[in-house]
Design a protein around this motif. Structure first.
Motif, mmCIF file in Angstrom:
data_model
loop_
_atom_site.group_PDB
_atom_site.id
_atom_site.type_symbol
_atom_site.label_atom_id
_atom_site.label_comp_id
_atom_site.label_asym_id
_atom_site.label_seq_id
_atom_site.Cartn_x
_atom_site.Cartn_y
_atom_site.Cartn_z
ATOM 1 N N ARG A 105 -45.202 -12.148 7.758
ATOM 2 C CA ARG A 105 -45.400 -10.894 8.487
ATOM 3 C C ARG A 105 -44.457 -9.820 7.971
ATOM 4 N NH1 ARG A 105 -43.429 -7.682 11.992
ATOM 5 N NH2 ARG A 105 -41.501 -8.902 12.037
ATOM 6 N N ARG A 106 -43.215 -10.201 7.731
ATOM 7 C CA ARG A 106 -42.219 -9.232 7.262
ATOM 8 C C ARG A 106 -42.572 -8.699 5.863
ATOM 9 N NH1 ARG A 106 -38.350 -12.315 7.676
ATOM 10 N NH2 ARG A 106 -38.199 -12.967 5.499
ATOM 11 N N GLU A 107 -42.944 -9.588 4.945
ATOM 12 C CA GLU A 107 -43.286 -9.153 3.590
ATOM 13 C C GLU A 107 -44.536 -8.282 3.588
ATOM 14 O OE1 GLU A 107 -42.937 -11.402 -0.076
ATOM 15 O OE2 GLU A 107 -42.056 -13.063 1.059
ATOM 16 N N LEU A 108 -45.519 -8.645 4.407
ATOM 17 C CA LEU A 108 -46.725 -7.828 4.471
ATOM 18 C C LEU A 108 -46.399 -6.451 5.036
ATOM 19 C CD1 LEU A 108 -49.747 -7.480 4.106
ATOM 20 C CD2 LEU A 108 -50.091 -8.557 6.339
ATOM 21 N N GLY A 109 -45.515 -6.396 6.022
ATOM 22 C CA GLY A 109 -45.119 -5.113 6.586
ATOM 23 C C GLY A 109 -44.490 -4.201 5.539
ATOM 24 N N MET A 122 -52.126 7.616 6.463
ATOM 25 C CA MET A 122 -51.595 7.215 7.748
ATOM 26 C C MET A 122 -51.875 5.746 8.052
ATOM 27 S SD MET A 122 -50.023 9.807 8.925
ATOM 28 C CE MET A 122 -49.794 9.310 10.632
ATOM 29 N N ARG A 123 -53.028 5.254 7.566
ATOM 30 C CA ARG A 123 -53.428 3.875 7.855
ATOM 31 C C ARG A 123 -54.015 3.261 6.586
ATOM 32 N NH1 ARG A 123 -56.913 3.248 13.190
ATOM 33 N NH2 ARG A 123 -55.544 1.469 13.615
ATOM 34 N N VAL A 124 -53.961 1.936 6.490
ATOM 35 C CA VAL A 124 -54.516 1.220 5.351
ATOM 36 C C VAL A 124 -55.480 0.146 5.859
ATOM 37 C CG1 VAL A 124 -52.417 1.617 4.019
ATOM 38 C CG2 VAL A 124 -52.690 -0.548 5.264
ATOM 39 N N ALA A 125 -56.344 -0.308 4.971
ATOM 40 C CA ALA A 125 -57.226 -1.437 5.261
ATOM 41 C C ALA A 125 -56.619 -2.697 4.659
ATOM 42 C CB ALA A 125 -58.616 -1.193 4.685
ATOM 43 N N LEU A 126 -56.695 -3.799 5.383
ATOM 44 C CA LEU A 126 -56.175 -5.082 4.911
ATOM 45 C C LEU A 126 -57.318 -6.062 4.714
ATOM 46 C CD1 LEU A 126 -53.065 -5.536 7.273
ATOM 47 C CD2 LEU A 126 -53.161 -4.454 5.016
ATOM 48 N N LYS A 141 -51.413 -7.612 15.602
ATOM 49 C CA LYS A 141 -51.218 -7.940 17.022
ATOM 50 C C LYS A 141 -49.812 -7.618 17.503
ATOM 51 C CE LYS A 141 -51.788 -11.722 20.365
ATOM 52 N NZ LYS A 141 -52.885 -11.148 21.166
ATOM 53 N N ASN A 142 -48.850 -7.737 16.605
ATOM 54 C CA ASN A 142 -47.453 -7.628 17.022
ATOM 55 C C ASN A 142 -46.790 -6.367 16.489
ATOM 56 O OD1 ASN A 142 -47.153 -10.198 18.522
ATOM 57 N ND2 ASN A 142 -47.690 -11.093 16.542
ATOM 58 N N GLY A 143 -47.398 -5.229 16.799
ATOM 59 C CA GLY A 143 -46.735 -3.949 16.579
ATOM 60 C C GLY A 143 -47.170 -3.141 15.383
ATOM 61 N N GLY A 144 -48.013 -3.710 14.486
ATOM 62 C CA GLY A 144 -48.373 -2.970 13.282
ATOM 63 C C GLY A 144 -49.779 -2.420 13.276
ATOM 64 N N GLY A 145 -50.487 -2.519 14.379
ATOM 65 C CA GLY A 145 -51.886 -2.097 14.425
ATOM 66 C C GLY A 145 -52.093 -0.623 14.131
ATOM 67 N N ALA A 146 -51.131 0.219 14.460
ATOM 68 C CA ALA A 146 -51.271 1.656 14.221
ATOM 69 C C ALA A 146 -51.348 1.978 12.738
ATOM 70 C CB ALA A 146 -50.106 2.409 14.850
ATOM 71 N N ALA A 191 -57.438 -4.142 19.754
ATOM 72 C CA ALA A 191 -58.132 -2.856 19.880
ATOM 73 C C ALA A 191 -57.492 -1.817 18.977
ATOM 74 C CB ALA A 191 -58.095 -2.386 21.330
ATOM 75 N N GLY A 192 -58.348 -0.959 18.390
ATOM 76 C CA GLY A 192 -57.873 0.111 17.521
ATOM 77 C C GLY A 192 -57.976 -0.206 16.053
ATOM 78 N N THR A 193 -58.151 -1.467 15.717
ATOM 79 C CA THR A 193 -58.380 -1.898 14.334
ATOM 80 C C THR A 193 -59.753 -2.559 14.265
ATOM 81 O OG1 THR A 193 -56.014 -2.253 13.905
ATOM 82 C CG2 THR A 193 -57.566 -3.397 12.467
ATOM 83 N N ALA A 194 -60.563 -2.162 13.289
ATOM 84 C CA ALA A 194 -61.894 -2.749 13.120
ATOM 85 C C ALA A 194 -61.782 -4.079 12.388
ATOM 86 C CB ALA A 194 -62.794 -1.789 12.341
ATOM 87 N N PHE A 195 -62.318 -5.153 12.990
ATOM 88 C CA PHE A 195 -62.211 -6.502 12.434
ATOM 89 C C PHE A 195 -63.560 -6.997 11.916
ATOM 90 C CE2 PHE A 195 -58.193 -6.580 14.566
ATOM 91 C CZ PHE A 195 -57.436 -7.583 13.959
ATOM 92 N N LEU A 196 -63.530 -7.590 10.726
ATOM 93 C CA LEU A 196 -64.685 -8.273 10.144
ATOM 94 C C LEU A 196 -64.249 -9.657 9.706
ATOM 95 C CD1 LEU A 196 -67.583 -8.380 8.804
ATOM 96 C CD2 LEU A 196 -66.489 -7.441 6.750
#
Length: 461
Positions: A105-109, A122-126, A141-146, A191-196
């Motif tokens: 999680r830390r490295e991805l952040g 402002m936002r990226v797709a993963l 889920k843990n704080g990075g959704g924005a 919520a706020g992130t589109a999931f596929l």
């Protein structure tokens, strides 16, 4: 919503037979979480690709090339290589050269932060395959959704590979605290992130009801082929693709691009560049554990070879030695050249990688020495491997031939093997060996095992 293979086969718009050897009709009428539709490729959010357990960034090369071929600028994409890509046996117990869910999680952040700074977005797709989807879900889920507009999870064992009362500390256990924490609540997405989610129709070795694929034959896993689906996400079934193909196959690319861009790709094929520059990272396996830690002092040589015999056409077209950062290159090649890439590093097997032409440039042509020559190779005077990093060998689904024969070490049925081995006698050292997977054909040369050398025919598709 779930779209099964049967539902999709009733749709319109067939894809042609592609490099992986599949054809099928894929269509759907609605999305559970529709993504915004940008008007041009440069309006697509920057995309960060996340590999799976034990893997590295290079697995996304063909996906990146397809994105570029659809007008997505190279500088708006990134593929991470986690320092220690293998999971711990117990997530809370330290293991040398292995990572916890928090490490990931830390490295991805940090990678998200870097891509945002580079692009000003402002936002990226993963987009993640297998374990890579865990780090994506964890950060969202843990704080990075924005920071995340889209999350595409390809073959991710979202409900575990098994659900057992033993080994609850393992992150792949659906009953363990890590996955229970991700899956709790009425919705399994944030919520706020589109999931596929993209998954296989029964051919994913990590979404099987029988424990034989995780070393316990006859023991129910509690998991089915629906395991990668998530409540609240758009869930697509891509047919008879395997655990890796649901991320790296052309079919998967179509759905990844469509979901993020909000429109169909203009092409599936990879458009060649006039000139190709290659570079990458040399990594090692300290103590037999694969890592993405750089190896210094390694030598990389590249030769142009005959596509028919594997013989070199003159001297090296590139030679470099890695520094502390483990980087090699860049090498300038043509998009039609078949290549032999020779990796020599202290204490490791000298590895001769034979590769199909690189149609486009890449700075993630990462190299890791082949396994040591061991007891299983006793009596062999040459060892030749055929590997498929972006998928598994499926029999009878695929055409798989090494030296004119179907390999006996590739199990039929659910695809589980990505490497097959050929061992040759002394009189065969130096000869050509043909490796074929569907429409991809590579010719390697058999090098003497007495010199601690292994040849690897590494498939691109």
């Amino acid at each position: 919503m779930d779209l099964t293979r049967r539902t999709m086969l009733r749709g319109a718009g067939a894809l042609p037979l592609l490099a992986g050897g599949f054809a099928g009709n894929l269509s759907f009428s609605a999305l559970a979480q529709p993504a915004a539709a940008p008007s041009a490729a440069n309006e697509i959010p920057p995309v960060l690709f996340v590999h799976g357990n034990g893997d590295h960034a290079a697995l996304w090369i063909t996906t990146l090339w397809r994105m570029e071929s659809n007008g997505v600028p190279r500088e708006r994409m990134m593929a991470i290589s986690f320092t220690d890509p293998l999971a711990r046996t117990d997530d809370k117990v330290e293991q040398a050269n292995r990572s916890s869910t928090e490490d990931q999680r830390r490295e991805l952040g940090e990678a998200i932060k870097q891509l945002k700074q580079r692009t000003g977005a402002m936002r990226v797709a993963l987009v993640g395959n297998s374990r890579g989807g865990y780090s994506i879900r964890n950060i969202v889920k843990n704080g990075g959704g924005a920071d995340v507009s889209h999350a595409v999870l390809c073959g991710v064992p979202n409900h575990g590979i098994y659900q057992w009362d033993e080994g609850l500390g393992g992150e792949f256990n659906g009953r363990g605290p890590f996955l229970r924490g991700l899956n709790e609540g009425e919705s399994e997405v944030t919520a706020g992130t589109a999931f596929l989610t993209l998954r296989s129709d029964g051919m994913d070795k990590y979404a099987q009801a029988d424990g034989r694929f995780v070393g316990k034959p006859g023991v129910p896993t509690g998991i089915t082929s629906d395991g990668p689906a998530l409540k609240g996400a758009t869930n697509l079934v891509l047919g008879a693709l395997d655990h890796r193909e649901v991320a790296f196959h052309p079919r998967a690319f179509r759905e990844i691009y469509k979901f993020i861009a909000g429109k169909e790709p203009s092409r599936i094929e990879i458009v060649p560049e006039a000139g190709v520059r290659l570079s990458g990272l040399v990594t090692g396996a300290p103590g037999g554990v694969v890592t993405n830690r750089p190896v210094s002092g390694a030598t990389v040589e590249i030769y142009r070879v005959s596509p028919e015999t594997g013989e070199r056409s003159g001297g090296p077209i590139h030679s470099s030695q890695t520094g502390a950062d483990g980087r090699w290159g860049p090498a300038q090649v043509e998009p039609t050249w078949y290549l032999e890439i020779v990796l020599t590093s202290s204490g490791a097997t000298t590895t001769h990688f034979y590769r199909s032409p690189f149609p486009r440039s890449s700075d993630i042509v990462n190299l890791r020495a082949a396994r040591p020559i061991g007891s299983a190779d006793a009596g062999a005077d040459a060892v030749v491997l055929m590997t498929r990093p972006r998928g598994y060998f499926g029999l009878p689904r695929d055409v798989v031939l090494l030296d004119g024969k179907e390999p006996k070490d590739v199990k039929p049925g659910v695809p589980t093997d990505s490497t097959t081995t050929l061992r040759l006698a002394a009189e065969e050292v130096g000869r050509s060996v043909v490796a074929m997977f569907n429409t991809e054909r590579i010719v390697a040369r058999a090098w003497p095992a007495s010199e601690n050398r292994i040849a690897v025919a590494e498939l691109t598709y």
